[in-house]
Enzyme design. Sequence first.
Site, mmCIF file in Angstrom:
data_model
loop_
_atom_site.group_PDB
_atom_site.id
_atom_site.type_symbol
_atom_site.label_atom_id
_atom_site.label_comp_id
_atom_site.label_asym_id
_atom_site.label_seq_id
_atom_site.Cartn_x
_atom_site.Cartn_y
_atom_site.Cartn_z
ATOM 1 N N ALA A 49 -4.018 13.829 -8.220
ATOM 2 C CA ALA A 49 -2.324 12.358 -7.569
ATOM 3 C C ALA A 49 -3.252 11.624 -9.241
ATOM 4 O O ALA A 49 -2.736 10.893 -9.688
ATOM 5 C CB ALA A 49 -2.821 12.161 -7.007
ATOM 6 N N GLU A 64 1.238 -1.279 0.235
ATOM 7 C CA GLU A 64 0.182 0.497 0.438
ATOM 8 C C GLU A 64 0.983 1.257 -0.461
ATOM 9 O O GLU A 64 2.375 1.363 0.725
ATOM 10 C CB GLU A 64 -0.799 0.292 1.168
ATOM 11 C CG GLU A 64 -2.309 1.812 1.563
ATOM 12 C CD GLU A 64 -2.466 1.505 2.182
ATOM 13 O OE1 GLU A 64 -3.094 2.348 2.557
ATOM 14 O OE2 GLU A 64 -1.703 0.715 3.942
ATOM 15 N N VAL A 66 9.878 18.891 -12.864
ATOM 16 C CA VAL A 66 10.143 19.242 -14.625
ATOM 17 C C VAL A 66 11.103 18.365 -15.093
ATOM 18 O O VAL A 66 11.057 18.032 -16.243
ATOM 19 C CB VAL A 66 9.698 20.404 -14.624
ATOM 20 C CG1 VAL A 66 8.997 21.628 -14.184
ATOM 21 C CG2 VAL A 66 10.894 21.083 -14.396
ATOM 22 N N GLY A 88 -4.458 11.464 -12.415
ATOM 23 C CA GLY A 88 -3.481 11.543 -13.634
ATOM 24 C C GLY A 88 -2.026 10.936 -13.822
ATOM 25 O O GLY A 88 -2.312 10.640 -14.782
#
Length: 446
Positions: free
Chosen positions: A211, A168, A180, A213
């Site tokens: 989160a 988990e 980036v 995506g």
Amino acid sequence: PLKNCISTPPRTNATMTTGKKRKYPTPSHADDGNTKKLSSSRSKSKASSSVSNDQNASQPANPKDSFDGISTATSNPDRPPSNPYDDIKHAIVQNDGSRQNLIRLIGLKSLFAKQLPKMPKEYIARLVFDRRHKSLALLSTDPRKKNSDEEIIGGICYRSYPEMRFAEIAFCAVSASQQVKGYGTKLMNLFKRHAVTEGVEYFITYADNYAIGYFKKQGFTKDVTMHKTRYHGLIKDYDGGTIMECYVHPSVDYTRIPEMVQAQRKFILQRIALVSKSDKVVYPPLPPNFAPNMDGVSRSNEAASRALAIPGVAEAGWTLADLMSSTGGVKDSDRQKTQLKSELLQLVQKTSEQQFSWPFREPVDENEVPDYREVVKEPIDLSTMERRIRKGDHYKSKHMLYSDMMRMVNNCKLYNGEASTYHECAVNLEKYLATIFPKRKGEANE
């Protein structure tokens, strides 16, 4: 930012289902249900807690033979190229009492607290320093940041259950200054590679709307295929979070996915070249006055027939039906279906992202609500709608989707009393639907 933050404190042994009343215990008892059942796994999880690959890092002999500062030169042509992940400094950290691990755990706690502002800091500290939890930490190579909070540039805090072969994920975050640079994907790939060594087959986590995506890009899905008996009662449930799962294949090195795809592409192109004639037969260019005979050809077939008359097209296996399917009305029809499908998926996604939509995201668990089908004859939920949209032509218009969503609202109102949280969510959802679905002409006049 990449994060797995939930605004509501966690609860234990609760299930997120539509139409079931439940109590909200305090977060201080979130792990009480797990202590007795998993006490035997504590000794197994106290293996070596700090594994770092920052030693013996090879330096590229030639700048031309490097990619992002990582050497790809090799003296043996049969030897596979070096793995770019080998030069990423990382470590598995656990609260074993050692000074270095405690320093890194403090750095991870600070990172999670900064990147996950909705998560209670006391809860973060409790899980990060819990001896049953481990963390994969990405470490900075800057020697000036060693043994400081800034040394931690990313991390995943998790708890593995060896008997059930799953782990988990409690927290996942990357420093804002490093996001980036692709460290989110690198962090997860390193975690998958390490999980295989612990015998883990599945990852499971609760993701908030920010989160989802990220986790989808990393191979997670909302469709949990792992049997519920493997994780029920072990993991912590969250209000407002979406449960997601990822299968970890033991034979796949997730740090070499680009190389695997490149090798597969090369193999497929080689097989195509064995039967293809496109690189063996060269046709002369079309003359300026090229005008194929169109006698007896209908106007609707004219464009496809003109293309079929070009030397080499028919020899390549194209037929008039193939060319017709890519031009004219068929293409317009497909374009309209694709556009409708995209719009319907956006409507379902927008609805699912709303804070009050959490009771409607998954089907009701009838094992926990045995009388649900006696009251609700036609159950429906957002995941079922999404599956119908992706599968085919179930919805012919937006109004059909709206009808299903209103049926979902009415089902919730029917089963739950007006004083319940679920009834309140249904009322809020009904108001929201009125803002995203345009009224029909007859309704507008009324």
